[in-house]
Design a protein around this motif. Structure first.
Motif, PDB file in Angstrom:
ATOM      1  N   TRP A  88       2.818   7.992  -6.526  1.00 40.30           N
ATOM      2  CA  TRP A  88       1.810   7.392  -7.406  1.00 40.30           C
ATOM      3  C   TRP A  88       0.402   7.852  -7.033  1.00 40.30           C
ATOM      4  CZ3 TRP A  88       1.141   4.111 -11.585  1.00 40.30           C
ATOM      5  CH2 TRP A  88       2.320   3.693 -12.220  1.00 40.30           C
ATOM      6  N   ASP A 241       7.024  -3.798  -2.603  1.00 42.05           N
ATOM      7  CA  ASP A 241       7.149  -3.779  -4.050  1.00 42.05           C
ATOM      8  C   ASP A 241       6.809  -2.373  -4.523  1.00 42.05           C
ATOM      9  OD1 ASP A 241       7.479  -6.733  -4.861  1.00 42.05           O
ATOM     10  OD2 ASP A 241       5.837  -6.766  -3.421  1.00 42.05           O
ATOM     11  N   ASP A 242       7.545  -1.907  -5.562  1.00 51.03           N
ATOM     12  CA  ASP A 242       7.226  -0.591  -6.110  1.00 51.03           C
ATOM     13  C   ASP A 242       5.955  -0.712  -6.939  1.00 51.03           C
ATOM     14  OD1 ASP A 242       9.611   0.132  -5.002  1.00 51.03           O
ATOM     15  OD2 ASP A 242      10.751  -0.193  -6.853  1.00 51.03           O
ATOM     16  N   PRO A 243       5.088   0.284  -6.889  1.00 49.42           N
ATOM     17  CA  PRO A 243       3.876   0.230  -7.709  1.00 49.42           C
ATOM     18  C   PRO A 243       4.242   0.243  -9.187  1.00 49.42           C
ATOM     19  CG  PRO A 243       3.789   2.046  -6.119  1.00 49.42           C
ATOM     20  CD  PRO A 243       5.177   1.523  -6.109  1.00 49.42           C
ATOM     21  N   THR A 244       3.471  -0.497  -9.988  1.00 47.69           N
ATOM     22  CA  THR A 244       3.738  -0.508 -11.424  1.00 47.69           C
ATOM     23  C   THR A 244       2.527  -0.038 -12.205  1.00 47.69           C
ATOM     24  OG1 THR A 244       3.099  -2.824 -11.403  1.00 47.69           O
ATOM     25  CG2 THR A 244       5.447  -2.352 -11.386  1.00 47.69           C
ATOM     26  N   GLU A 247      -3.375  -0.643 -10.416  1.00 47.60           N
ATOM     27  CA  GLU A 247      -3.909  -1.772  -9.667  1.00 47.60           C
ATOM     28  C   GLU A 247      -2.861  -2.399  -8.746  1.00 47.60           C
ATOM     29  OE1 GLU A 247      -5.878  -4.353 -12.505  1.00 47.60           O
ATOM     30  OE2 GLU A 247      -7.776  -3.359 -11.993  1.00 47.60           O
ATOM     31  N   SER A 248      -1.717  -1.730  -8.602  1.00 45.78           N
ATOM     32  CA  SER A 248      -0.676  -2.257  -7.709  1.00 45.78           C
ATOM     33  C   SER A 248      -1.040  -2.008  -6.260  1.00 45.78           C
ATOM     34  CB  SER A 248       0.649  -1.551  -7.982  1.00 45.78           C
ATOM     35  OG  SER A 248       1.120  -1.868  -9.251  1.00 45.78           O
ATOM     36  N   LYS A 249      -0.679  -2.981  -5.426  1.00 49.50           N
ATOM     37  CA  LYS A 249      -0.793  -2.746  -3.992  1.00 49.50           C
ATOM     38  C   LYS A 249       0.138  -1.603  -3.614  1.00 49.50           C
ATOM     39  CE  LYS A 249      -2.001  -7.395  -2.573  1.00 49.50           C
ATOM     40  NZ  LYS A 249      -1.634  -8.549  -1.753  1.00 49.50           N
TER      41      LYS A 249
ATOM     42  N   LEU B  21       8.071   8.319 -12.639  1.00 46.06           N
ATOM     43  CA  LEU B  21       7.151   7.210 -12.386  1.00 46.06           C
ATOM     44  C   LEU B  21       7.530   6.004 -13.220  1.00 46.06           C
ATOM     45  CD1 LEU B  21       3.657   8.934 -12.189  1.00 46.06           C
ATOM     46  CD2 LEU B  21       5.073   8.060 -10.348  1.00 46.06           C
ATOM     47  N   CYS B  24      10.654   4.384 -11.876  1.00 45.35           N
ATOM     48  CA  CYS B  24      10.418   3.642 -10.649  1.00 45.35           C
ATOM     49  C   CYS B  24       9.678   2.361 -10.945  1.00 45.35           C
ATOM     50  CB  CYS B  24       9.586   4.470  -9.668  1.00 45.35           C
ATOM     51  SG  CYS B  24      10.392   5.986  -9.214  1.00 45.35           S
ATOM     52  N   GLY B  25       8.699   2.473 -11.872  1.00 46.71           N
ATOM     53  CA  GLY B  25       7.856   1.326 -12.170  1.00 46.71           C
ATOM     54  C   GLY B  25       8.658   0.184 -12.744  1.00 46.71           C
ATOM     55  N   ASN B  29      10.825  -5.592 -10.161  1.00 42.12           N
ATOM     56  CA  ASN B  29       9.684  -6.490 -10.034  1.00 42.12           C
ATOM     57  C   ASN B  29       9.751  -7.656 -11.002  1.00 42.12           C
ATOM     58  OD1 ASN B  29       8.858  -4.306  -8.493  1.00 42.12           O
ATOM     59  ND2 ASN B  29       6.721  -4.906  -8.758  1.00 42.12           N
ATOM     60  N   LYS B  39       0.074 -12.937  -5.499  1.00 35.55           N
ATOM     61  CA  LYS B  39      -0.150 -11.946  -4.452  1.00 35.55           C
ATOM     62  C   LYS B  39      -0.730 -12.597  -3.208  1.00 35.55           C
ATOM     63  CE  LYS B  39      -0.810  -8.095  -7.551  1.00 35.55           C
ATOM     64  NZ  LYS B  39      -1.614  -6.960  -7.978  1.00 35.55           N
ATOM     65  N   LYS B  60      10.558 -12.494   0.652  1.00 35.87           N
ATOM     66  CA  LYS B  60      10.895 -11.643  -0.494  1.00 35.87           C
ATOM     67  C   LYS B  60      12.367 -11.775  -0.863  1.00 35.87           C
ATOM     68  CE  LYS B  60      10.523  -7.041  -2.365  1.00 35.87           C
ATOM     69  NZ  LYS B  60       9.873  -7.481  -3.600  1.00 35.87           N
ATOM     70  N   GLU B  67       4.182 -10.984  -4.159  1.00 35.91           N
ATOM     71  CA  GLU B  67       3.891  -9.664  -3.598  1.00 35.91           C
ATOM     72  C   GLU B  67       3.002  -9.826  -2.372  1.00 35.91           C
ATOM     73  OE1 GLU B  67       2.474  -6.695  -6.371  1.00 35.91           O
ATOM     74  OE2 GLU B  67       3.612  -7.686  -7.965  1.00 35.91           O
TER      75      GLU B  67
END
Lengths: 301, 316
Positions: A88, A241-244, A247-249, B21, B24-25, B29, B39, B60, B67
């Motif tokens: 990413w 967590d996977d980035p989405t 603005e994802s950590k 991408l 994966c995204g 989640n 968060k 988790k 998160e």
């Protein structure tokens, strides 16, 4: 050894005196010194890679890629978050750095008055920027994120700012070289047919320079993917967590390696060694792609 | 023609990247529709990090919609971010300093200190060294700034005639701070500066294990993992020699080197952000399991109930 000696000396000595100086003791010693210099770096690098590969050998498994970092199951700790995070980060970095870098390079090469004081100052500063320690770019990115109002800065956007700033000088310099390598005959031909400078740049110069630009950009990105320092300054932390989105950590492969290699438990050090090899393969792969593009699309005028 | 062939390579490449991408995204989640989402940002001591990270991983498994990010920028760096309101929870391997507390107060950040575990700071030597126990005074003489002790026999006539090589943590670590401020208690809050320094405890282990006459100190977990390579010294604080162990640290016998590990919770974030409250509650509720998983020494019953009381006090 004699092969190299011949290539080095034949061109000069042979043509001057008509006989080879292969057996000269001093030249042999000098040649030996050169070979030592050449191999010293290679041998050290090879020793490091082999040592790391042996240390990480027990962990070259699928879990290394599919699992998150784990405290509960240390043997199954993986780098999923780091690998996805790095992907990413690279994609976002490329989106930021490539248009900016190409824009700046096109302006400097095709539009700016090269004799002006401003252009000269920019020229010198570009060279200097390429040598700035990466951690400084991390601090710059922290400032940018602060100005944008982000409280938590360890997100994709923050990391991409730092890495884009880091590779921007490299992208600009290589793009300029690629543009400069396009012969002026092509520009003159286009201009003579009535095209504007803009049309010439957009339709003739840039497309011809694309292979060089792609090579430079990939080399820039392969530098960025191994960086940990600017990302640490931003406060990238362990995430599961996977980035989405931007603005994802996020975390990155080098950050995970840095963190796990300092842990007391041996399992983590083994996993970190395996991840170092993964990172090396990624970097070598990117460099190979750059070389492939250069060789395949290079043209001579 | 050249351009076309170039496009043929690049376009599928880019498309593949974008698809990867996207794939994966879209992963795991998705909120499960029940429980708390949100968060949580944790940062601070790298010593406490394994515990806070264990808590994050265990939480988790129960609730995938929270998160958590757990950083490891050091106790001091953690408080800097915490008092700027950038993190919700700060890990600390020492109590907050007055000047750090003042920064927090200026920013209007109210916090609660929760004791989460005990660490036995372990003084180690090369396994062949014929020294088994140091008094607290000898420890101070050995590590204080400007110390002239360079040979073990300078410390005690019964010790062997062997040069001392020291390997100690860097000045940024809470471990160094604790040794300097709470054990040596020198005005400068520093230790002698002629010892080898590293921020990476594994380097310290290697240094001590590979140098005759060496001495060093680090957290108990690093000793436990390397007990076959280095030897832990017992410490005599006036009540005989006490070896570092989970039992002696828990019972409060391993003085002065048993040190408390804390998390600092931002009160307002705890009350406003359900995810933070969930994380902290889960952390304290499962403290013993978490400490054991992270290879730390759990609190004794008395300290644990004090931590629970402190947690109850946050709810405003």
């Amino acid at each position: 050894m004699s092969l190299a000696t011949r290539t080095a000396s034949d061109a000069v000595t042979a043509s001057l005196t008509g006989k080879s100086k292969d057996r000269d003791v001093r030249s042999m010693v000098f040649l030996g010194a050169l070979w030592f210099s050449l191999f010293f770096g290679v041998v050290v690098l090879l020793a490091l890679i082999i040592d790391t590969a042996i240390a990480g050998a027990p962990r070259f498994d699928l879990q290394l890629f599919t699992e998150y970092e784990s405290r509960i199951n240390r043997d199954g700790t993986g780098f999923r978050a780091g690998i996805l995070g790095s992907v990413w980060l690279m994609a976002t970095t490329a989106l930021m750095a490539i248009p900016l870098g190409i824009g700046a390079a096109v302006y400097l090469e095709e539009f700016a008055d090269k004799k002006s004081r401003v252009a000269r100052i920019i020229e010198i500063n570009l060279q200097n920027l390429a040598a700035v320690p990466s951690i400084i770019y991390g601090m710059l990115a922290v400032a940018i994120m602060g100005l944008l109002g982000y409280v938590y800065k360890g997100i994709v956007l923050g990391g991409a700012f730092a890495l884009a700033l880091l590779i921007l000088p490299v992208v600009i310099i290589t793009t300029r070289e690629a543009i400069r390598a396009v012969p002026s005959d092509i520009r003159h031909g286009s201009l003579a047919l009535g095209a504007t400078v803009w049309q010439t740049t957009w339709r003739n110069t840039l497309p011809s320079a694309v292979p060089g630009i792609a090579t430079g950009t990939i080399l820039g990105l392969s530098r960025a993917i191994g960086e940990a320092a600017p990302l640490l300054i931003l406060g990238l932390a362990t995430v599961r967590d996977d980035p989405t989105g931007i603005e994802s950590k996020v975390t990155a492969l080098p950050i995970q390696i840095y963190n796990l290699s300092a842990m007391s438990q041996l399992e983590y050090q083994v996993a970190a060694s395996a991840a170092i090899i993964v990172l090396l393969v990624l970097i070598l792969g990117m460099n190979a792609l750059a070389i492939f593009i250069r060789n395949k699309f290079q043209r001579s005028w | 023609m050249k351009r076309t062939s170039f496009r043929r390579v690049v376009v599928p490449g880019v498309a593949a990247l974008v698809l990867t991408l996207a794939a994966c995204g879209g992963g795991d989640n998705s909120a499960d529709g029940e429980g708390v989402a949100g968060k949580v940002a944790v940062d601070g001591s790298s010593t406490v990090y394994p515990m806070s990270d264990t808590a994050a991983e265990m939480l988790k498994e129960e609730n995938d919609s929270i998160e958590t990010s757990v950083g490891f920028s050091g106790t001091g760096g953690g408080f800097e971010k915490f008092c700027a309101g950038q993190t919700d929870i700060s890990d600390a391997s020492r109590p907050i300093k007055d000047e750090e507390a003042a920064v927090c107060a200026d920013a209007g950040i109210d916090y609660t200190e929760l004791l989460v575990a005990t660490d036995a700071l372990t003084v180690v030597t090369h396994p062949d060294l014929a020294v088994d126990c140091l008094t607290t005074d000898q420890l101070v003489t050995l590590f204080e700034p400007g110390s002239k002790v360079t040979n073990w026999k300078d410390l005690d006539a019964s010790f062997p005639d062997q040069e001392i090589a020291g390997f100690i943590p860097g000045t940024d670590s809470g471990t160094y701070d604790y040794m300097a401020a709470d054990v040596v208690e020198h005005d400068s809050e520093a230790l002698r500066d002629d010892f080898e320094v590293s921020e990476d405890d594994n380097i310290l282990v290697q240094g001590v294990a590979g140098t005759e006459g060496s001495v060093g100190f680090f957290g108990y977990t690093y000793y436990e993992e390397n007990a076959d390579k280095v030897k832990a010294l017992s410490i005599d604080d006036g009540n005989g020699c006490v070896a570092p162990s989970a039992e002696t640290a828990q019972a409060g016998e391993y003085t002065p080197l048993a040190r408390p590990l804390f998390i600092y919770v931002n009160n307002a974030k705890y009350n406003d952000n359900a995810a933070v409250a969930e994380y902290v509650d889960f952390y304290i509720e499962n403290l013993e399991t978490i400490a054991e998983t992270a290879a730390y020494i759990p609190l004794n019953d008395e300290d644990y109930s004090a931590t629970q009381d402190a947690l109850a006090g946050i709810k405003g």
